[in-house]
Design a protein around this motif. Structure first.
Motif, PDB file in Angstrom:
ATOM      1  N   ALA A 179      44.772  48.724  48.911  1.00  0.00           N
ATOM      2  CA  ALA A 179      45.613  47.531  48.868  1.00  0.00           C
ATOM      3  C   ALA A 179      44.756  46.272  48.815  1.00  0.00           C
ATOM      4  CB  ALA A 179      46.532  47.507  50.088  1.00  0.00           C
ATOM      5  N   GLU A 180      43.712  46.234  49.638  1.00  0.00           N
ATOM      6  CA  GLU A 180      42.829  45.061  49.636  1.00  0.00           C
ATOM      7  C   GLU A 180      42.085  44.933  48.309  1.00  0.00           C
ATOM      8  OE1 GLU A 180      39.185  43.125  52.292  1.00  0.00           O
ATOM      9  OE2 GLU A 180      39.564  45.284  52.339  1.00  0.00           O
ATOM     10  N   ASN A 202      42.988  46.030  45.354  1.00  0.00           N
ATOM     11  CA  ASN A 202      43.906  45.593  44.300  1.00  0.00           C
ATOM     12  C   ASN A 202      44.270  44.118  44.436  1.00  0.00           C
ATOM     13  OD1 ASN A 202      44.128  47.881  42.687  1.00  0.00           O
ATOM     14  ND2 ASN A 202      45.734  48.789  43.953  1.00  0.00           N
ATOM     15  N   GLU A 203      44.300  43.623  45.676  1.00  0.00           N
ATOM     16  CA  GLU A 203      44.538  42.195  45.871  1.00  0.00           C
ATOM     17  C   GLU A 203      43.410  41.379  45.259  1.00  0.00           C
ATOM     18  OE1 GLU A 203      45.013  41.544  50.026  1.00  0.00           O
ATOM     19  OE2 GLU A 203      46.995  42.507  50.141  1.00  0.00           O
ATOM     20  N   GLN A 204      42.184  41.851  45.417  1.00  0.00           N
ATOM     21  CA  GLN A 204      41.033  41.158  44.829  1.00  0.00           C
ATOM     22  C   GLN A 204      41.100  41.200  43.302  1.00  0.00           C
ATOM     23  OE1 GLN A 204      37.707  43.236  46.535  1.00  0.00           O
ATOM     24  NE2 GLN A 204      37.903  42.255  48.535  1.00  0.00           N
ATOM     25  N   ALA A 243      43.803  41.460  41.502  1.00  0.00           N
ATOM     26  CA  ALA A 243      44.908  40.602  41.072  1.00  0.00           C
ATOM     27  C   ALA A 243      44.472  39.143  41.027  1.00  0.00           C
ATOM     28  CB  ALA A 243      46.100  40.778  42.006  1.00  0.00           C
ATOM     29  N   GLN A 283      45.103  46.634  38.178  1.00  0.00           N
ATOM     30  CA  GLN A 283      44.965  47.310  39.450  1.00  0.00           C
ATOM     31  C   GLN A 283      44.665  48.793  39.238  1.00  0.00           C
ATOM     32  OE1 GLN A 283      48.336  46.460  41.955  1.00  0.00           O
ATOM     33  NE2 GLN A 283      47.750  44.318  42.193  1.00  0.00           N
TER      34      GLN A 283
END
Length: 231
Positions: free
Chosen positions: A38-39, A41-43, A45, A51
């Motif tokens: 999750a972290e 993929n946040e980066q 994005a 992702q």
């Protein structure tokens, strides 16, 4: 109760410590993978990149370096602790040997050579390199695990580091250059200092504090000065 049922009960009870912690390790590792993806993929994005799926993240250098940097510090802790407590003492701590037993102790105390018993490990009764090796096998195993996981951290770390550099349109660095980088040493040292602090805290707090029924604690009624006494 059948014999098979008794054997199963005996196995689970007799190995409950390693089984419970092994299962907990797998649960936490899976949870780390979920949170790490999750972290990550946040980066991605934020950088406007596609992702990654869960399987791809598990095979990524980002996940590998996060896992191995913690493993190596844990094995380093046990390696230093196992070898350090041969000679280093802490008055009043159950984590320390009694003050008069500093050192490798005699063959009689260690049940080596002629003092080995009928149920002693076979190499304990030898008088050559096998005894010398087996006498230090636990600490050496921890040292090997530490070096292997530290090497794995460096390999996965340079890959993860270069992935970031490439996304920023920078030239990748070699493995040797990465070993001298602040990223590699920051990852290592931030874990080492926490492990060393935990060992020091355990050694001194166990002098004055108790945990009833735990072998890591002295018996509740033992004096603070009692050293090398376990509950």
């Amino acid at each position: 109760m059948s014999a098979n049922r008794r054997e199963r009960t005996g196995f689970w009870r007799g190995n409950s410590l390693s089984l419970v912690f092994g299962a907990a390790f797998l649960v936490v590792l899976a949870a780390q993978a979920v949170a790490g993806r999750a972290e990550f993929n946040e980066q991605l994005a934020v950088e406007g990149l596609q992702q990654v799926g869960f399987g791809d993240y598990l095979m990524s250098s980002d996940f590998a370096v996060d896992v191995t940097e913690n493993w190596q510090s844990e094995f380093l802790q046990f390696f230093l602790y196992i070898f350090g407590t041969v000679h280093l003492l802490q008055r009043g701590s159950p984590e320390s040997k009694p003050l008069h037993k500093a050192g490798t102790e005699s063959e009689r105390e260690q049940k080596l050579g002629d003092h080995a018993q009928s149920d002693s490990p076979r190499w304990a009764s030898t008088k050559d390199w096998r005894q010398a090796l087996y006498s230090r096998s636990l600490g050496l195993a921890m040292a090997v695990f530490f070096l292997f996981s530290w090497f794995a951290q460096s390999v996965s770390g340079v890959s993860a580091y270069n992935d970031v550099r490439l996304r920023q349109l920078q030239e990748p660095v070699s493995w040797v250059s990465y070993l001298a980088s602040s990223d590699f040493w920051n990852r290592s040292l931030q874990n080492w200092q926490s492990e060393l602090l935990a060992v020091a805290a355990m050694a001194i707090l166990s002098v004055y504090l108790r945990q009833r029924g735990s072998p890591e604690s002295k018996p509740v009624g033992s004096p603070h000065s009692a050293t090398g006494v376990e509950g």
